[in-house]
Design a protein around this motif. Structure first.
Motif, short mmCIF file in Angstrom:
data_model
loop_
_atom_site.label_atom_id
_atom_site.label_comp_id
_atom_site.label_asym_id
_atom_site.label_seq_id
_atom_site.Cartn_x
_atom_site.Cartn_y
_atom_site.Cartn_z
N ILE A 177 0.83 -1.21 0.00
CA ILE A 177 0.00 0.00 0.00
C ILE A 177 0.87 1.26 0.00
CG2 ILE A 177 -1.71 1.34 1.29
CD1 ILE A 177 -2.81 -1.20 -0.03
N HIS A 178 0.55 2.16 -0.92
CA HIS A 178 1.19 3.48 -0.96
C HIS A 178 0.15 4.49 -0.51
CE1 HIS A 178 3.77 6.75 -2.30
NE2 HIS A 178 2.74 7.27 -2.94
N LYS A 179 0.30 4.98 0.71
CA LYS A 179 -0.67 5.94 1.25
C LYS A 179 -0.38 7.33 0.71
CE LYS A 179 -0.36 7.45 5.51
NZ LYS A 179 -0.43 7.61 6.98
N TYR A 293 -8.29 1.36 -2.33
CA TYR A 293 -8.54 2.81 -2.33
C TYR A 293 -8.62 3.33 -0.89
CZ TYR A 293 -9.86 2.14 -7.26
OH TYR A 293 -9.87 1.83 -8.60
N ALA A 294 -9.35 2.61 -0.04
CA ALA A 294 -9.47 3.02 1.36
C ALA A 294 -8.10 3.03 2.03
CB ALA A 294 -10.43 2.10 2.10
N ALA A 295 -7.30 2.00 1.78
CA ALA A 295 -5.97 1.92 2.38
C ALA A 295 -5.08 3.07 1.95
CB ALA A 295 -5.32 0.59 2.01
N SER A 296 -5.29 3.56 0.73
CA SER A 296 -4.50 4.68 0.21
C SER A 296 -4.98 6.03 0.73
CB SER A 296 -4.56 4.70 -1.32
OG SER A 296 -4.09 3.49 -1.86
N GLY A 297 -6.16 6.04 1.37
CA GLY A 297 -6.72 7.28 1.87
C GLY A 297 -7.50 8.03 0.81
#
Length: 377
Positions: A177-179, A293-297
């Motif tokens: 994951i890339h936030k 998408y949620a993990a990326s914010g």
């Protein structure tokens, strides 16, 4: 240490669920793990996981069964994890020789609409019944079930209620994951669509909403980010027609990213979309990328699907919509533009929801223990 074999016809050997999550989790527990896929050509090892993969998806059922049987016999597994009925049947033949556990990981709706496309009425009814019976037979052979979501429990969980089962969603591993939580700009917005560029997956709905938005807000610096591509000839034609119809000034089209770099590919997006068509199959399938998408914010705008409502409280970080009403979708986008605090709240909520609940670390042990128990059956 147990010998655990993954069999799949339709998934790549480096599929995110199979390779990056399940196989690696079992390998880290000290098991010997092998993956056999019939979708692409590769024989060797990847991250100490054995791979025996062949590009024979278009071959006959018998030829594919023979390859699976050869791999199973050569590996002599204690447990076989299967993704499709054909894989289950191949493992079932080996089960007659050795007391092996067969774990059927049901992640696809079966029979899918894609499988029924070649058949017209009334042949489609006959083939739907045939495929349904094949699914029941695979359920009968299996010893354990993994369901990707609650909405895929029918029919197997109801026909075989006493078989061991778990629900194992498609939650991401933080390693991939890339936030990138954005701050919404006053008059600039980047809308993102990833995946298959097709009518059924909603690229037309996405374009229609973006078009309505630019008409509603003429001075807006609207940027379109597309990652993926059409897969079939009819999809390519449809996508080309949509591009010609809308003629967006600022549109970026990138090829499908690798799994490891997927969340980096859409890092500059402000809002991520999935506006797939509402139909029976889609209502019972949970879009995997929602969790990424949620993990990326990233706040999201998604089709209001039954599977989503059953699993995720999206209203905390986005909106569920009727994909055929671009006016409503555009109004939600404008809400973010006109209320930066709402955008910031949804972006933060998305990441918090991932960290607290929708991550692989939260369910990895559930999977590992389930397989351990299957091995000791």
């Amino acid at each position: 240490m147990a010998e655990i074999l993954f069999l799949t016809t339709a998934h790549q050997y480096d599929d995110d669920r199979i390779f990056y999550h399940q196989a690696k989790a079992l390998k880290d527990e000290g098991h010997r793990v092998k993956i056999c896929s019939l979708t692409s050509e590769f024989q060797g090892t990847a991250d100490t996981i054995e791979i025996e993969s062949y590009a024979i998806l278009e071959k006959s059922t018998q030829e594919k069964l023979e390859v699976f049987k050869k791999v199973v016999q050569g590996f002599n597994p204690d447990t076989v994890i299967c993704s499709e009925p054909l894989a289950v049947m191949a493992a079932g033949k080996f089960k007659k020789r050795k007391k092996v556990s067969i774990v059927y990981d049901i992640t696809e709706w079966y029979p899918s609409m894609r499988m029924m496309e070649p058949f017209s009425f009334p042949l489609n009814i006959f083939h739907a019944l045939k495929f349904f019976m094949i699914q029941l037979y695979a359920g009968f052979i299996s010893t354990h079930f993994i369901f990707g979501e609650d909405t895929k429990k029918f029919p197997l969980a109801y026909f075989f209620p006493f078989k061991k089962k778990i629900i194992l969603p498609y939650y991401p591993d933080d390693a991939y994951i890339h936030k990138n939580i954005k701050t919404i700009q006053d008059n600039t917005i980047t809308l993102c669509y990833t995946g298959q560029f097709s009518q059924e997956k909603g690229i037309g709905h996405f374009f229609a909403a973006a078009d309505y938005l630019r008409k509603k807000r003429p001075g807006l610096d609207l940027r379109i980010l597309l990652i993926g591509g059409p897969r079939k000839k009819k999809d390519k034609q449809y996508f080309t027609e949509q591009l010609e119809k809308y003629r967006f000034d600022n549109i970026s089209i990138g090829k499908s990213a690798s799994f490891e770099t997927f969340t980096e590919a859409y890092a500059e997006a402000d809002i991520c979309f999935d506006l797939r068509t509402m139909n029976y199959e889609n209502h019972h399938c949970l879009p995997i990328k929602l969790f990424y998408y949620a993990a990326s914010g990233k706040p999201v705008i998604y089709t209001d699907l039954k599977a989503i409502r059953q699993h995720i409280d999206v209203c905390r970080f986005g909106f569920l919509v009727d994909p055929k009403i671009p006016e409503t979708i555009a109004e939600h986008i404008l809400q973010y533009l006109e209320d930066p605090e709402l955008y910031a709240k949804h972006a933060a909520n998305a990441r918090v929801a991932y960290e607290k609940k929708y991550n692989w670390a939260a369910i990895k042990n559930l999977f590992v223990n389930f397989i351990h128990n299957a091995v000791r059956r």
